[in-house]
Design a protein around this motif. Sequence first.
Motif, mmCIF file in Angstrom:
data_model
loop_
_atom_site.group_PDB
_atom_site.id
_atom_site.type_symbol
_atom_site.label_atom_id
_atom_site.label_comp_id
_atom_site.label_asym_id
_atom_site.label_seq_id
_atom_site.Cartn_x
_atom_site.Cartn_y
_atom_site.Cartn_z
ATOM 1 N N PHE A 39 44.963 34.978 27.983
ATOM 2 C CA PHE A 39 45.459 33.605 28.115
ATOM 3 C C PHE A 39 44.644 32.861 29.167
ATOM 4 N N HIS A 40 44.455 33.488 30.313
ATOM 5 C CA HIS A 40 43.737 32.870 31.420
ATOM 6 C C HIS A 40 42.255 32.683 31.075
ATOM 7 N N ARG A 41 41.673 33.689 30.462
ATOM 8 C CA ARG A 41 40.253 33.605 30.121
ATOM 9 C C ARG A 41 39.995 32.495 29.106
ATOM 10 N N PHE A 74 27.974 28.823 41.422
ATOM 11 C CA PHE A 74 27.520 29.181 40.080
ATOM 12 C C PHE A 74 27.721 30.667 39.768
ATOM 13 N N GLU A 75 27.398 31.544 40.736
ATOM 14 C CA GLU A 75 27.500 32.984 40.498
ATOM 15 C C GLU A 75 28.942 33.472 40.366
ATOM 16 N N TYR A 76 29.900 32.637 40.763
ATOM 17 C CA TYR A 76 31.312 33.012 40.720
ATOM 18 C C TYR A 76 32.068 32.419 39.522
ATOM 19 N N MET A 77 31.451 31.517 38.803
ATOM 20 C CA MET A 77 32.174 30.805 37.743
ATOM 21 C C MET A 77 32.603 31.730 36.608
ATOM 22 N N ASP A 78 33.813 31.478 36.110
ATOM 23 C CA ASP A 78 34.396 32.230 34.981
ATOM 24 C C ASP A 78 34.520 33.716 35.286
ATOM 25 N N LYS A 79 34.924 34.039 36.499
ATOM 26 C CA LYS A 79 35.124 35.430 36.896
ATOM 27 C C LYS A 79 36.569 35.655 37.351
ATOM 28 N N ASN A 80 37.009 36.902 37.257
ATOM 29 C CA ASN A 80 38.295 37.369 37.796
ATOM 30 C C ASN A 80 39.496 36.602 37.224
ATOM 31 N N HIS A 81 39.727 36.826 35.932
ATOM 32 C CA HIS A 81 40.836 36.164 35.243
ATOM 33 C C HIS A 81 42.128 36.977 35.292
ATOM 34 N N GLY A 82 42.101 38.151 35.884
ATOM 35 C CA GLY A 82 43.234 39.060 35.844
ATOM 36 C C GLY A 82 44.471 38.549 36.543
ATOM 37 N N GLY A 83 45.613 39.166 36.192
ATOM 38 C CA GLY A 83 46.876 38.856 36.839
ATOM 39 C C GLY A 83 47.156 39.848 37.941
ATOM 40 N N PHE A 84 47.899 40.903 37.632
ATOM 41 C CA PHE A 84 48.143 41.993 38.573
ATOM 42 C C PHE A 84 46.896 42.842 38.797
ATOM 43 N N LEU A 85 46.302 43.237 37.691
ATOM 44 C CA LEU A 85 45.251 44.247 37.709
ATOM 45 C C LEU A 85 43.875 43.620 37.501
ATOM 46 N N ASN A 86 42.853 44.328 37.978
ATOM 47 C CA ASN A 86 41.483 43.858 37.735
ATOM 48 C C ASN A 86 40.775 44.685 36.660
ATOM 49 N N ILE A 87 41.500 45.642 36.071
ATOM 50 C CA ILE A 87 40.871 46.544 35.101
ATOM 51 C C ILE A 87 40.353 45.795 33.873
ATOM 52 N N ASP A 109 39.245 42.664 33.728
ATOM 53 C CA ASP A 109 37.997 41.993 34.104
ATOM 54 C C ASP A 109 36.837 42.982 34.091
ATOM 55 N N LYS A 110 37.083 44.180 34.587
ATOM 56 C CA LYS A 110 36.032 45.194 34.622
ATOM 57 C C LYS A 110 35.687 45.676 33.217
ATOM 58 N N MET A 111 36.692 45.782 32.362
ATOM 59 C CA MET A 111 36.463 46.242 30.990
ATOM 60 C C MET A 111 35.677 45.223 30.170
ATOM 61 N N PHE A 112 35.956 43.938 30.384
ATOM 62 C CA PHE A 112 35.396 42.891 29.522
ATOM 63 C C PHE A 112 34.332 42.048 30.218
ATOM 64 N N GLY A 113 33.809 42.536 31.342
ATOM 65 C CA GLY A 113 32.624 41.943 31.952
ATOM 66 C C GLY A 113 32.829 40.653 32.720
ATOM 67 N N THR A 114 34.028 40.422 33.243
ATOM 68 C CA THR A 114 34.260 39.177 33.987
ATOM 69 C C THR A 114 34.651 39.429 35.442
ATOM 70 N N TRP A 115 34.442 40.634 35.926
ATOM 71 C CA TRP A 115 34.821 40.947 37.309
ATOM 72 C C TRP A 115 33.671 40.647 38.259
ATOM 73 N N LYS A 116 34.018 40.115 39.422
ATOM 74 C CA LYS A 116 33.024 39.823 40.453
ATOM 75 C C LYS A 116 33.659 40.013 41.827
ATOM 76 N N GLU A 117 33.020 40.807 42.649
ATOM 77 C CA GLU A 117 33.511 41.040 44.008
ATOM 78 C C GLU A 117 33.074 39.903 44.917
#
Length: 306
Positions: free
Chosen positions: A111-113, A210-223, A225-233
């Motif tokens: 939903f968020h993504r 720019f390097e942060y855009m469209d990253k970290n859409h998760g709610g509780f968990l970040n798994i 984002d990591k699974m679908f390539g949208t995680w950024k530390e």
Amino acid sequence: MNFTNPLVYGVPCFLGFILLELTYSKHNKEKKDLYNWKDLVASLTMGIGSTIIAPLTKTIAAIVLFNYVYDVFNPEIDGIRTNIMGWKSFGYAWYIWLACQLLGDFSYYWFHRQNHNVRFLWAAHIVHHSSNKFNLGTAVRNGWFTIFYKPFFYMWIPALGFPPEMLVVCLGIEALWQFQLHSVYVPKLGIIEKVFNTHTMHQVHHAQNFEYMDKNHGGFLNIFDKMFGTWKELDESIDIKYGVTKEPNSYNPLVILTHEYKDIWNDMKKSKNWYHKFMYAFAAPGWSHDGSTLTIKQQKKILNNK
């Protein structure tokens, strides 16, 4: 079985924590500019509006939509709720609650993504990102239109056999978690960051760097984002600029709520081609028929090919 949505108790707490953070920041030399009064008033106005609209959407989602889907896919057979696939509908055991929360979190991710990937949805969600401040006040800066389509991303959960009232409670718990993520006062949390979506990860999500855009859409968990390539530390060496690249330049709630819809309409008039008009409304933000503006994905592709 009836449950109370935890947001009923959460809203008064939200106001209390906002006041606490506001007071603390005004006495903190490094964070004195954390809040802007006009920005806060705009955020609270939109938050109050969402609170007023919420009972209506709860009725649509919980009583009508979720219950309808639940009844269709889980009819009573000899007095027992049985899914059309053959299993008994789920009860209220603790592990069922956990499963419902996990599936809800999965739905929240998509939903968020999609709120960031489909411009017409982005027009509703951009409200939450429109402030250039990142604080607990921004957490309640919610658009009034997202709550009308959000339930459709969760319909499949009651279809599986999870009671609708359980899902509504899980959505409320997720909202409570999302609220407290909007704070700059919580540092990286070590091992917790391996699993959960944290405050620093959500700072990345609200950044317009720019390097942060469209990253970290998760709610509780970040798994997810990591699974679908949208995680950024969070890179603490980068100065974060919050907000959106095309700001509404107004503290008027009505302007903030509608400015992107106006921009979509203006863009649709740039071409007489109906496909172009459709894409201006439903492609990713930044799409243009003549390449005058680019999506984040297009920009990154060009950058990687250099």
